[in-house]
Design a protein around this motif. Structure first.
Motif, PDB file in Angstrom:
ATOM      1  N   ARG A 126      14.467  -2.779  -1.838  1.00 49.00           N
ATOM      2  CA  ARG A 126      13.759  -1.501  -1.717  1.00 49.00           C
ATOM      3  C   ARG A 126      14.132  -0.582  -2.866  1.00 49.00           C
ATOM      4  O   ARG A 126      13.276   0.052  -3.483  1.00 49.00           O
ATOM      5  CB  ARG A 126      14.120  -0.846  -0.381  1.00 49.00           C
ATOM      6  N   ASP A 127      15.443  -0.492  -3.168  1.00 48.99           N
ATOM      7  CA  ASP A 127      15.978   0.309  -4.274  1.00 48.99           C
ATOM      8  C   ASP A 127      17.210  -0.396  -4.816  1.00 48.99           C
ATOM      9  O   ASP A 127      17.765  -1.307  -4.179  1.00 48.99           O
ATOM     10  CB  ASP A 127      16.369   1.725  -3.802  1.00 48.99           C
TER      11      ASP A 127
ATOM     12  N   THR B 155      14.854  -2.022 -13.352  1.00 46.73           N
ATOM     13  CA  THR B 155      13.651  -1.323 -12.878  1.00 46.73           C
ATOM     14  C   THR B 155      12.498  -2.297 -12.638  1.00 46.73           C
ATOM     15  O   THR B 155      11.586  -1.983 -11.863  1.00 46.73           O
ATOM     16  CB  THR B 155      13.207  -0.252 -13.895  1.00 46.73           C
TER      17      THR B 155
ATOM     18  N   THR C 144      12.736  -4.126  -8.716  1.00 47.46           N
ATOM     19  CA  THR C 144      12.622  -3.418  -7.450  1.00 47.46           C
ATOM     20  C   THR C 144      11.269  -2.735  -7.345  1.00 47.46           C
ATOM     21  O   THR C 144      10.674  -2.342  -8.358  1.00 47.46           O
ATOM     22  CB  THR C 144      13.746  -2.368  -7.300  1.00 47.46           C
TER      23      THR C 144
ATOM     24  N   GLY D 172      11.120   0.011  -5.721  1.00 51.07           N
ATOM     25  CA  GLY D 172      11.488   1.422  -5.601  1.00 51.07           C
ATOM     26  C   GLY D 172      12.114   1.964  -6.876  1.00 51.07           C
ATOM     27  O   GLY D 172      11.628   1.716  -7.974  1.00 51.07           O
ATOM     28  N   LYS D 173      13.228   2.658  -6.723  1.00 44.92           N
ATOM     29  CA  LYS D 173      13.876   3.331  -7.842  1.00 44.92           C
ATOM     30  C   LYS D 173      15.264   2.755  -8.091  1.00 44.92           C
ATOM     31  O   LYS D 173      15.836   2.065  -7.241  1.00 44.92           O
ATOM     32  CB  LYS D 173      13.987   4.837  -7.566  1.00 44.92           C
TER      33      LYS D 173
ATOM     34  N   TYR E  50      18.948   4.132  -8.724  1.00 45.73           N
ATOM     35  CA  TYR E  50      19.779   5.337  -8.602  1.00 45.73           C
ATOM     36  C   TYR E  50      21.123   5.077  -9.278  1.00 45.73           C
ATOM     37  O   TYR E  50      21.737   4.028  -9.066  1.00 45.73           O
ATOM     38  CB  TYR E  50      20.021   5.680  -7.133  1.00 45.73           C
TER      39      TYR E  50
ATOM     40  N   GLU F  12      17.112   7.515 -11.488  1.00 43.45           N
ATOM     41  CA  GLU F  12      17.440   8.751 -10.777  1.00 43.45           C
ATOM     42  C   GLU F  12      18.941   8.984 -10.930  1.00 43.45           C
ATOM     43  O   GLU F  12      19.751   8.191 -10.447  1.00 43.45           O
ATOM     44  CB  GLU F  12      17.061   8.629  -9.305  1.00 43.45           C
TER      45      GLU F  12
ATOM     46  N   VAL G 144      18.840  -3.358  -0.125  1.00 42.80           N
ATOM     47  CA  VAL G 144      19.067  -2.694  -1.412  1.00 42.80           C
ATOM     48  C   VAL G 144      20.108  -3.494  -2.180  1.00 42.80           C
ATOM     49  O   VAL G 144      20.893  -4.245  -1.597  1.00 42.80           O
ATOM     50  CB  VAL G 144      19.532  -1.231  -1.239  1.00 42.80           C
TER      51      VAL G 144
END
Length: 450
Positions: free
Chosen positions: A149-150, A184, A187, A189-190, A192, A207, A236
């Motif tokens: 997801r991230d 990047t 995933t 998502g993002k 972090y 992020e 994750v």
């Protein structure tokens, strides 16, 4: 500009022996290098190398039985000399004698921006770099058939005597950014990234969060809990920024070079600073001297909270090591009345010792003694005072001990790892091995759910 996360709970344990921001002399070459399956949580190793095989840096030595495409590779070129096994033929280590030729396997790498997610994944799997990636839930090496997801990365090391990432990353910014660009792609998502207060890192496509507070503020679990917690059914990935530097250099050069900068720390270390080493090295062979005394010392691969004790039987530096810590063993100490003696030079979370009068700047020399025996868990909220996550640690631990899956899920088992309970274990007056309980609970839950 980085967003800010502030935590108050935790423990800033001020120990003597911090690393100086200087490079130490290059260590000697290890006579043997080893790949240790236990460094990679959750894998079932299947050995492909045999004694007598000639290998290059990046040649496969073993793979994960459940995912044959996930390879674990040699850190150096040379000859495989032994596959050491223990009880029930468990693989303990695969040893390689270096030949000094520094030959590398060839990998066709490229700019992550021009590669597909599948191409990046195959490069990481075949080169041995995949072992750096962990997943939550279960805190195991990430499963390649699950899209996260991230992805969460920590570049903020807050454990006692931890290295300064700002010093380690100097000159390696391009490698770090290259690895982040690759993540990047992996995933939906993002990505972090948690950085230390005042960090000057200028990272793109992520992020950025500045995490302030005492240890375990730098743990990736705290970053997850304060941004986007993990719920049931979600996955994750987590990494350390120091591992990303190694990964990024591989994506830039195509060479599998696991060498990394680590910190030499601890009150009884012979020197304090930074040194570049190759993981898999025999620590006692490459550093001479390593300690200030020949006996009664504990050498730790990692920090005093979560590190692994190194011995003559298990002397190899782990693939993810960022520091070596040397502290007194304590087995030669004979004190009148033992730990119950009033004193000023010993650290305590309570005010039973008067050392609290000397302020927060006092540096302590702690040895490896437990100073007490295991007893029943005391529900005194002492865990909660040092646990900066939105989780009830005492209740979660009891649910794990009783293996109540429903309660474990309700109390947040999917977003924790053993390292998140390291400070709780340190302050625990009951002397319970909390990290072992969490590790065994995660392993049992993984078997039950899969």
């Amino acid at each position: 500009m980085a967003k800010v996360i502030k935590t108050k709970k935790g423990l800033a344990l001020n120990l003597k022996g911090k690393p100086l921001q200087e490079m130490l002399s290059t260590p000697a070459q290890s006579p043997l290098y080893a790949v240790v399956p236990d460094d990679y949580q959750g894998i079932i190793p299947k050995v492909t190398a045999r004694p007598g095989d000639k290998v290059r840096a990046g040649s496969a030595l073993m793979y994960h039985k459940s995912y044959p495409e996930m390879l674990f590779t040699s850190p150096v070129s040379g000859e495989v000399v032994a596959v050491n096994r223990g009880a029930k033929r468990k693989v303990l280590s695969i040893e390689v004698r270096p030949d000094g030729l520094n030959e590398y396997e060839a990998f066709a790498v490229g700019d992550p921006a021009s590669l597909s997610a599948e191409q990046i994944k195959q490069l990481l799997l075949s080169s041995g770099m995949w072992g750096f990636i962990r997943q939550r839930p279960y805190d195991i090496v990430a499963l390649p058939d699950v899209t996260p997801r991230d992805i969460f990365v920590t570049a903020n090391f807050t454990a006692p005597l931890a290295p300064d990432f700002g010093f380690i990353v100097q000159g390696e910014e391009r490698a770090l950014q290259t690895a982040l660009n690759a993540l990047t792609k992996l995933t939906t998502g993002k990505v972090y990234v948690g950085v230390q207060p005042g960090s000057k890192l200028d990272l793109k496509n992520v992020e950025l969060y500045e995490v302030q507070g005492p240890h375990p503020a730098g743990n990736v679990g705290v970053l997850i809990n304060h941004t986007v917690p993990v719920n049931r059914g979600e996955t994750v990935w987590t990494l350390k920024a120091t591992d990303l530097i190694v990964m990024g250099k591989f994506l830039l050069t195509g060479k599998v070079d696991f060498s990394r900068m680590i910190a030499m720390t601890g009150s009884d270390a012979a020197a304090h600073g930074y040194v570049r080493v190759m993981p898999g090295s025999n620590v006692f062979s490459i550093f001479n001297p390593l300690t200030i005394k020949p006996d009664h010392e504990r050498v730790i691969d990692g920090n005093v909270f979560t590190g692994k004790k190194l011995t003559e039987a298990e002397p190899y530096l782990s693939a993810q090591c960022d520091q070596i810590t040397v502290i007194p063993e304590g087995d030669d100490v004979d004190e009148l009345f033992g730990w119950a003696t009033p004193r000023l030079n010993q650290f305590s979370m309570s005010r039973a010792y008067f050392s609290w009068l000397q302020g927060k700047n006092k540096e302590y020399v702690l040895d490896a003694r437990v100073k007490g025996g295991e007893r029943a868990m005391i529900m005194s909220n002492e865990y909660d005072r040092v646990f900066p996550m939105d989780i009830f640690p005492e209740y979660l631990l009891k649910a794990i001990i009783s293996f109540d899956i429903d309660k474990m899920e309700d109390l947040g088992i999917y977003e924790v790892a053993p390292e998140d309970f390291a400070v709780c274990e340190f302050v625990d007056t009951s002397k319970i091995e909390l990290q072992r309980i969490v590790r065994e609970g995660l392993d049992m839950l993984y078997k039950e759910m899969n």
